[in-house]
Design a protein around this motif. Sequence first.
Motif, PDB file in Angstrom:
ATOM      1  N   LEU A   1     -24.390  26.387   0.073  1.00 13.56           N
ATOM      2  CA  LEU A   1     -24.562  27.092   1.486  1.00 13.56           C
ATOM      3  C   LEU A   1     -25.149  28.629   0.469  1.00 13.56           C
ATOM      4  N   LYS A   2     -25.470  28.679   1.304  1.00 15.46           N
ATOM      5  CA  LYS A   2     -26.071  30.364   0.482  1.00 15.46           C
ATOM      6  C   LYS A   2     -25.499  30.836   0.401  1.00 15.46           C
TER       7      LYS A   2
ATOM      8  N   ALA B   1     -15.396  21.609   5.317  1.00 21.10           N
ATOM      9  CA  ALA B   1     -16.471  21.414   5.484  1.00 21.10           C
ATOM     10  C   ALA B   1     -16.918  20.281   5.823  1.00 21.10           C
ATOM     11  N   THR B   2     -18.411  19.662   6.068  1.00 20.32           N
ATOM     12  CA  THR B   2     -19.232  18.792   6.393  1.00 20.32           C
ATOM     13  C   THR B   2     -21.114  19.039   6.267  1.00 20.32           C
ATOM     14  N   SER B   3     -21.202  18.261   6.475  1.00 18.26           N
ATOM     15  CA  SER B   3     -22.566  18.386   6.293  1.00 18.26           C
ATOM     16  C   SER B   3     -23.765  19.724   7.757  1.00 18.26           C
ATOM     17  N   LYS B   4     -22.378  19.394   8.583  1.00 21.00           N
ATOM     18  CA  LYS B   4     -23.023  20.258   9.715  1.00 21.00           C
ATOM     19  C   LYS B   4     -21.924  21.362  10.504  1.00 21.00           C
ATOM     20  N   GLN B   5     -20.549  21.692   9.727  1.00 27.29           N
ATOM     21  CA  GLN B   5     -20.706  23.026   9.597  1.00 27.29           C
ATOM     22  C   GLN B   5     -19.165  23.475   9.241  1.00 27.29           C
ATOM     23  N   ILE B   6     -18.584  23.870   9.402  1.00 27.70           N
ATOM     24  CA  ILE B   6     -17.505  24.354   8.107  1.00 27.70           C
ATOM     25  C   ILE B   6     -16.709  24.983   9.102  1.00 27.70           C
ATOM     26  N   GLN B   7     -14.775  24.905   8.771  1.00 25.04           N
ATOM     27  CA  GLN B   7     -13.728  25.097   9.758  1.00 25.04           C
ATOM     28  C   GLN B   7     -12.964  26.060   9.573  1.00 25.04           C
TER      29      GLN B   7
ATOM     30  N   LEU C   1     -12.476  29.845  12.550  1.00 27.21           N
ATOM     31  CA  LEU C   1     -13.433  30.866  11.996  1.00 27.21           C
ATOM     32  C   LEU C   1     -14.447  29.273  12.334  1.00 27.21           C
ATOM     33  N   THR C   2     -15.360  28.861  12.920  1.00 25.09           N
ATOM     34  CA  THR C   2     -16.102  27.493  13.211  1.00 25.09           C
ATOM     35  C   THR C   2     -17.612  28.239  12.614  1.00 25.09           C
ATOM     36  N   LEU C   3     -18.309  27.754  11.823  1.00 26.08           N
ATOM     37  CA  LEU C   3     -19.501  28.217  10.957  1.00 26.08           C
ATOM     38  C   LEU C   3     -20.510  26.824  11.135  1.00 26.08           C
ATOM     39  N   LYS C   4     -21.782  26.639  11.885  1.00 32.02           N
ATOM     40  CA  LYS C   4     -22.433  25.741  11.726  1.00 32.02           C
ATOM     41  C   LYS C   4     -23.898  25.934  10.724  1.00 32.02           C
ATOM     42  N   THR C   5     -23.841  24.846   9.538  1.00 32.57           N
ATOM     43  CA  THR C   5     -24.467  24.608   8.838  1.00 32.57           C
ATOM     44  C   THR C   5     -25.888  24.183   8.918  1.00 32.57           C
ATOM     45  N   GLY C   6     -26.032  23.858  10.540  1.00 29.30           N
ATOM     46  CA  GLY C   6     -27.404  23.836  10.579  1.00 29.30           C
ATOM     47  C   GLY C   6     -28.356  25.232  10.976  1.00 29.30           C
TER      48      GLY C   6
END
Length: 689
Positions: free
Chosen positions: A587-588, A621-627, A674-679
């Motif tokens: 992640l950034k 954490a996955t390549s598409k999102q973080i929950q 909390l749902t964060l889309k990594t894309g």
Amino acid sequence: MSPILSTGFRGGTDLVFYGFGDKKTAMNRWILQTLALFLTAHLPALGVDTKDFPVKTSSLSQLEHWRDEIDSELEQLAHLTLRRGVGSLGYRSQIHWTPNETEWIRIELGEETVIDEVVLVPMLFRDSQTGPQAEGFPRAFRILAGTGQRTNEVAVVSANENQTSRVAPLTVSFPPTKASWIIIETNILTPRLSGRHYFLQLSEIMVFSGMENVALNKPVTVPAWAPKSNTSINSRFLVDGFTPYILDAADGDQSKALLFHVITPHPPPRFTIDLKTPQMINQINLHSAGLSYAIPMGNFTSWGVPRHVRVIGATQSDFSDATVLCEYYQETIYDNGPIIMRRFPETICRYIGVEILDHHPVVESPSSQTYIAFSEIEILSKGKNIARHAPVTVSTNLADPKDALIRITDGLNYYGTILPLRNWMEQLSRRHDLEALRPRLMAALNRRYERQKINLKYLGWLVQLLAAGIVISMLNGRIIRMRQKSKMQERFAADLHDELGADLHTIGLLSDLAGESSNNPKELALLLQQIRNTTEETGEAVRQCATMHTQVPYLNFGDTMKQIAERVVVHLEHHFLLEGAEHLNTLKPLVRSDLFLFYKEALINICRHAEATKLSTHLQATSKQIQLTIMDNGQGLPNIASHTVPKSLRRRARLMGAKVEVENVESSGTRILLTLKTGNRILLFRKKS
């Protein structure tokens, strides 16, 4: 270089833009794409579409250069000046009803000679609307030349619409060929100007061997069915040397004709020209005075032209060895023209005598006085005038303007320099070709200029659009910088709140525990040490907030999340589950910081308000999102349907571009999701502030 504008864009070119992530570059991209659409929509229409191959493939500067070269060459070419008055017209064939008929003209050249050019002079008529027009000029023909029974096809001229209407002579050049005769054979005739009939008409035919017209005064044969006429139209006029033009060169000074008054007719008046040395000569040209300078004409056409002239040559000044070179006898006014040309066998002479045997013109003047007028006398050797500036004397039975005799051999006429016949014809032909080409060239140039005006107008619009784009970009950049500054201030305040709030809560909690452990020195010392460590960590956290945008925090992010949980919820039973730790480190930096501070703020809120004894954290954490899921067994939130997410959590979620939900669980307690889309664009393209 052509003034046609070059923009750097070409129709059909794809414009590709890379690396646009923030709003500023997105705005710049919009501006550039707008300009690109403008250019690709308009610039292809600005190309020049012409039918002329040389025009189509040339730039504007090349066309202008071509026009200037044509104008410069035209200034150096003889002018096509037409004769006035009466005279021979030329030859006219039999009338036909269809154009695909064969007509021919044969000229006997006599001795075998090498020829390399044939000139056809059209017969001209005046049109009240269009001016002089050629009538009966062959549309397609071929030239045959030979000796005896041997025949060669030396040139073929195919059908050309522009050729039939030309008023200038047509020059046809070909490789040098030996010939004693030539034939002009037509296979496509042109119609009369006043009807549907077809025929062949020509004013003059010239055959050149070098600079000499070897067809001059030679026998002419035409088909037996050709009409016979003794007036102005006859086949013999095809080689009489008279054309519908007056020699009007582009350079040279004006020289008036010399006028002689005949005092006594006997002995015959004579002009004597001294060539200085004996030379080989074979032709004489007598330039008549032309028409009167008055408008309208004050004299007849044949005025000043003697009826009978004899030319003699000698090597002795007293003409004791004189030889008759040629004679000119004017039977009718049709035997008169601007230049009277006579060829004769090659003879070596130094002195040339022009004897006026009969000074009376064919058409008598009403005046009782008789005049002889010449503008020039040329003596030719192989087509070159060798009498230029030669001294001239005149017999005493003529009024003797001795001071003006030099004008007879000055090489000038009333219009300027007297050109060799071949050069004159070629210049007239060249002028016709250039004058026919120039209007097409100017039309193409005018189209280019119109296109250039359109280009300049589009360029003006483009400049205005670019200026507006630059202003918009500058204003947009200023707004973006102000927003970034505001966001940085908001973020800094939020970071300080979350960091200091959590640390101060931890210090307060440890202080309470220290008060309760006053009777246990070891435990008290441990708690005081933790308070000390927390204080130092608080200072470090403050410094980290200031440098968070330039450094990479939380390298081992999973371990950092566990440590903050153990420190903040020290009095609660806590369970922490982490899945996909390898994805967290990709992640950034700002996203990691926002996620860390969100988790820290959530723990503080639970410790302060939930009255919970247990806490569980699940970070997946996955390549598409973080929950991130945080659950406690506290008292939950009252009136959850109308309750909103706490401002501190909502603000932190907004900064990272995530979605946050808060809900009560069925038994007791609260769950924060909390749902964060990594894309997300922000995660991939957010720049360091």
